[in-house]
Design a protein around this motif. Structure first.
Motif, PDB file in Angstrom:
ATOM      1  N   VAL A  42       0.862  -1.187   0.000  1.00  0.00           N
ATOM      2  CA  VAL A  42       0.000   0.000   0.000  1.00  0.00           C
ATOM      3  C   VAL A  42       0.898   1.236   0.000  1.00  0.00           C
ATOM      4  O   VAL A  42       1.875   1.296   0.756  1.00  0.00           O
ATOM      5  CB  VAL A  42      -0.929  -0.018   1.243  1.00  0.00           C
ATOM      6  N   ARG A  43       0.581   2.210  -0.843  1.00  0.00           N
ATOM      7  CA  ARG A  43       1.409   3.420  -0.948  1.00  0.00           C
ATOM      8  C   ARG A  43       1.477   4.131   0.404  1.00  0.00           C
ATOM      9  O   ARG A  43       0.480   4.155   1.147  1.00  0.00           O
ATOM     10  CB  ARG A  43       0.828   4.376  -2.005  1.00  0.00           C
ATOM     11  N   VAL A  71      -1.227   6.480   1.404  1.00  0.00           N
ATOM     12  CA  VAL A  71      -2.504   5.830   1.743  1.00  0.00           C
ATOM     13  C   VAL A  71      -2.426   5.324   3.192  1.00  0.00           C
ATOM     14  O   VAL A  71      -3.357   5.501   3.983  1.00  0.00           O
ATOM     15  CB  VAL A  71      -2.820   4.671   0.762  1.00  0.00           C
ATOM     16  N   LEU A 108      -5.299  -1.234  -1.101  1.00  0.00           N
ATOM     17  CA  LEU A 108      -5.569  -0.770   0.275  1.00  0.00           C
ATOM     18  C   LEU A 108      -5.301  -1.878   1.292  1.00  0.00           C
ATOM     19  O   LEU A 108      -5.173  -3.034   0.927  1.00  0.00           O
ATOM     20  CB  LEU A 108      -7.042  -0.376   0.378  1.00  0.00           C
ATOM     21  N   TYR A 145      -9.536   8.208   0.158  1.00  0.00           N
ATOM     22  CA  TYR A 145      -8.344   8.859  -0.391  1.00  0.00           C
ATOM     23  C   TYR A 145      -7.860   8.129  -1.642  1.00  0.00           C
ATOM     24  O   TYR A 145      -7.582   8.723  -2.679  1.00  0.00           O
ATOM     25  CB  TYR A 145      -7.260   8.864   0.706  1.00  0.00           C
ATOM     26  N   GLN A 146      -7.779   6.795  -1.535  1.00  0.00           N
ATOM     27  CA  GLN A 146      -7.250   5.998  -2.656  1.00  0.00           C
ATOM     28  C   GLN A 146      -8.213   6.012  -3.850  1.00  0.00           C
ATOM     29  O   GLN A 146      -7.780   6.040  -4.994  1.00  0.00           O
ATOM     30  CB  GLN A 146      -6.969   4.560  -2.166  1.00  0.00           C
ATOM     31  N   TYR A 178      -7.592   9.034  -5.705  1.00  0.00           N
ATOM     32  CA  TYR A 178      -6.352   8.895  -6.482  1.00  0.00           C
ATOM     33  C   TYR A 178      -6.624   8.090  -7.766  1.00  0.00           C
ATOM     34  O   TYR A 178      -6.221   8.478  -8.863  1.00  0.00           O
ATOM     35  CB  TYR A 178      -5.292   8.202  -5.602  1.00  0.00           C
ATOM     36  N   ASP A 222      -0.949  -0.914  -6.877  1.00  0.00           N
ATOM     37  CA  ASP A 222      -0.145   0.212  -7.358  1.00  0.00           C
ATOM     38  C   ASP A 222       1.263  -0.207  -7.770  1.00  0.00           C
ATOM     39  O   ASP A 222       2.179   0.626  -7.824  1.00  0.00           O
ATOM     40  CB  ASP A 222      -0.116   1.318  -6.293  1.00  0.00           C
TER      41      ASP A 222
END
Ligand code: PLP
Length: 355
Positions: free
Chosen positions: A11-12, A15, A189, A245-246, A249, A335
């Motif tokens: 997960v970034r 995030v 996520l 949020y994701q 994006y 991602d």
């Protein structure tokens, strides 16, 4: 550790940061706004005008909610792998009458067979796994929906746990009554949230059946969502923040088309690499855009590879179930970037000396 397993995924960082947002009450305007915002974005990703409920459970929770609240008399469970089989297990444990039709691991669902099974008129509900993560088969929604649309009373439940966010799914065009998915795979996520879209046909069926269970009762979750845009109990609020949020994006920064294109690019790269050194399990046309299963035809030592990759900070995935000792899987979802993927495949080449 970089996760090259088919979920959960890396997960970034930004995030993950959302998880540390201050908590809010689960009864108030703020949570309702958050829930509404998530639902409206999920609708865009699922390409649907239908209602969507979000559940503070993993994907299996939503599979169970959907099957239990939508099967009136008898369900047809179509499976071509471990996650299709899971629906049958759910039926058994919930005392839901159901028949399992099993295609071989690695084979796609055959639309002619589906048609002949539905023509028996024994079933009011159908379950299919869109992307069978255990074998890396992505069933063809054009072929299959053409069949199920011929049965207007049938409620179709489609598991998109490992495909939503990684490939286009047209819930309305394909006549999917309940599209089930979860947070921790192609959406990129952490685990803890799952979703179900509900067509009017599915809502009517659910109302006809009435309440089923308590915590994982689709009707209660749906009613609370409609009434207050809230969850009947305390939801996983932190992951809701990260999800909102994701999704923003995905929709507005990366863009859906770019995201699907990136997934396809990753999948093509892995397929070419695998064909050069090994063999692919799945025939052309049914290969997943989010995960690839590779036959270890050279009988190389997978335990050794796994250990060496772990020493370098990478988590490797064997095949699933019966395929565990003969195949391995490379996930390319969420991602993940092409550079990260190339680095991973280069490492495998080095460790196994694939020159
Ligand atoms: C296709 C598919 N369906 C269902 C599940 C179960 O989801 P969860 O682990 O979120 O309960 C998974 C998990 O790997 C999956 O890949």
């Amino acid at each position: 550790m970089k996760l090259f397993i088919p979920g959960p995924v890396d997960v970034r960082a930004e995030v993950l940061e959302q998880l540390s947002s201050p908590l809010i009450s689960h009864r108030g305007d703020e949570i309702s706004k958050l829930q509404m915002s998530i639902i409206s974005k999920l609708k865009q990703i699922m390409k649907t005008e239908n209602d969507i409920v979000i559940s503070s459970s993993s994907g299996t929770g939503s599979m169970e909610m959907a099957l239990r609240s939508l099967t009136l008399n008898r369900a047809l469970i179509i499976s071509n792998g471990a996650f299709g089989d899971r629906f049958y297990e759910i039926a058994k444990y919930n005392h839901i009458d159901a028949d399992l039709h099993r295609f071989n691991d690695g084979s796609p669902v055959d639309s002619n067979i589906l048609e002949s099974l539905l023509k028996t008129n024994l079933y009011d509900t159908l379950t299919i796994t869109h992307n069978e993560t255990s074998t890396s088969v992505m069933n063809n929604l054009n072929e299959l929906s053409h069949i199920w649309k011929q049965f207007p009373e049938l409620v179709v439940i489609l598991d998109t746990v490992s495909s939503l966010g990684g490939t286009q799914i047209d819930v309305d065009i394909h006549g999917i009554d309940a599209c089930v998915s979860a947070s921790q795979k192609a959406l990129g996520l952490p685990p803890g949230l799952s979703f179900i879209s509900l067509s009017q046909k599915a809502i009517n069926r659910m109302n006809q059946i009435g309440y089923k269970g308590y915590y994982l009762d689709l009707k209660r979750v749906f009613e609370m969502s409609k009434l207050k845009n809230q969850y009947p109990s305390t939801p996983t609020i932190s992951i809701m923040y990260a999800l909102d949020y994701q999704l923003n994006y995905i929709l507005n920064i990366e863009g859906l088309e770019n995201r699907y294109h990136r997934h396809l690019e990753l999948a093509s790269y892995v397929r070419n690499w695998a064909t050069k050194h090994f063999e692919l399990l799945v025939e052309d046309g049914y290969r997943s855009n989010t995960v690839t299963t590779i036959k270890n035809v050279k009988h190389l030592d997978m335990a050794f590879l796994k250990k060496e990759l772990a020493n370098k900070g990478y988590l490797f995935s064997n095949g699933y179930g019966k395929l565990k000792s003969e195949t391995f899987r490379i996930a390319h979802m969420g991602d993940r970037t092409i550079e990260e993927l190339k680095k991973y495949l280069n490492l495998i080449e080095e460790i196994w000396q694939l020159y």
